[in-house]
Write an enzyme that holds these catalytic residues in place. Structure first.
Site, mmCIF file in Angstrom:
data_model
loop_
_atom_site.group_PDB
_atom_site.id
_atom_site.type_symbol
_atom_site.label_atom_id
_atom_site.label_comp_id
_atom_site.label_asym_id
_atom_site.label_seq_id
_atom_site.Cartn_x
_atom_site.Cartn_y
_atom_site.Cartn_z
ATOM 1 C CD GLU A 118 -2.883 1.332 2.658
ATOM 2 O OE1 GLU A 118 -3.926 2.209 2.684
ATOM 3 O OE2 GLU A 118 -2.772 0.304 3.861
ATOM 4 C CE LYS A 128 -7.684 1.723 2.717
ATOM 5 N NZ LYS A 128 -6.507 2.073 3.484
ATOM 6 C CB CYS A 132 -4.364 -1.561 3.579
ATOM 7 S SG CYS A 132 -4.226 -1.451 5.656
#
Length: 288
Positions: free
Chosen positions: A53, A126, A163
């Site tokens: 990430e 994300k 994540c």
């Protein structure tokens, strides 16, 4: 013929941090530290490689310093352009997570997908953005607005989760419905409660949807934030939810695994996830 894929994940510690150089110097040092492992992946014949990430910066979200806005860049942009050269050189698909600046005030936690010939295929932003102690991500990122795309690469249909997304099964299911064969989840997470969840949630996604996952976490401690120890333990998991390869908890590492995409059909022919779904029965639950 079996559809054998060789895939790689890179987990990396920070070589330079805040106070030791400018933001641009820190980013350049982190990218430079990745290059030998990217090259090694190419030499070993890795077909799909995923980085961690926001791979070229610290995980700066424990603080709330606007200075890190300067590390955001366009996607595609200079970093993805450089990575595309390695993708083309080694005939290697790359998933490249960076801090994206679309325009002033529009900043995203993004992963670019680059095909094996260096072509930029698109990006995932994300969707689920945490905002809790140590993870003040809403200060830095807008929620994603591009859904859950799946990219047809030279070797496989690839999806991306990032994540905190992994705590939500909904997007993982949509990636399966959209045809993903491999889902990559680049992450930055520290020892504690999440370490238990790390080996629980993603194998569950893989088993519930019948696809492979590659899960990446950075390693080491990052000053001056001192959020805790990033515990690495990157791994690949198969459509049965079994971890088939795992990296070290403490060391920088290129993790490589080979697996047969034909297992997806075998598993889905046994457990008919998508045939036996009953979305018409979920409607009232959604209304709540």
């Amino acid at each position: 013929m079996p559809r054998i894929i060789k895939s790689g994940l890179i987990q990396m510690s920070l070589p330079m941090t805040e106070g030791e150089g400018t933001i641009q110097e820190i980013m350049a040092a982190m990218e430079a530290k990745h290059i030998p492992l990217i090259e090694e992946a190419g030499r070993q014949g890795v077909q799909i490689l995923c980085l961690q990430e926001i791979f070229n910066t610290p995980y700066f979200c424990p603080g709330q310093d606007k200075a890190w806005y300067a590390s955001a860049e366009s996607v595609p942009g200079p970093t993805t352009d450089r990575m595309a050269e390695y993708a083309k050189k080694y005939n290697m698909v790359m998933i490249v997570p960076v801090y994206e600046r679309e325009s002033a005030g529009f900043l995203y936690n993004t992963a670019a997908v680059i095909d094996a010939d260096g072509t930029y295929l698109g990006k995932y932003r994300k969707n689920h953005i945490p905002h809790t102690t140590g993870f003040w991500e809403k200060f830095f990122f807008k929620p994603g607005n591009m859904g859950y795309p799946v990219f047809q690469t030279k070797y496989a249909k690839v999806g991306v989760y990032i994540c905190y997304d992994r705590h939500f099964p909904d997007g993982a299911r949509i990636l399966g419905l959209n045809g993903a064969e491999i889902v990559y989840n680049p992450s930055a997470t520290v020892a504690g409660l999440s370490q238990y969840l790390w080996k629980l949630e993603q194998p569950a996604h893989a088993a519930a949807n019948g696809y492979f996952m590659g899960c990446i976490n950075r390693v080491g401690e990052e000053k001056p934030w001192n959020l805790g120890r990033f515990y690495g333990t990157s791994y690949f998991v198969d459509p049965r939810g079994q971890i088939i390869a795992q990296a070290d908890e403490y060391k920088d590492e290129l993790l490589i695994a080979e697996f047969d995409l034909d297992m997806i059909e075998e598993v889905r022919n046994t457990w008919q996830f998508f045939r036996d779904r009953r979305p018409e029965t979920y409607e009232k639950l959604v209304e709540l």
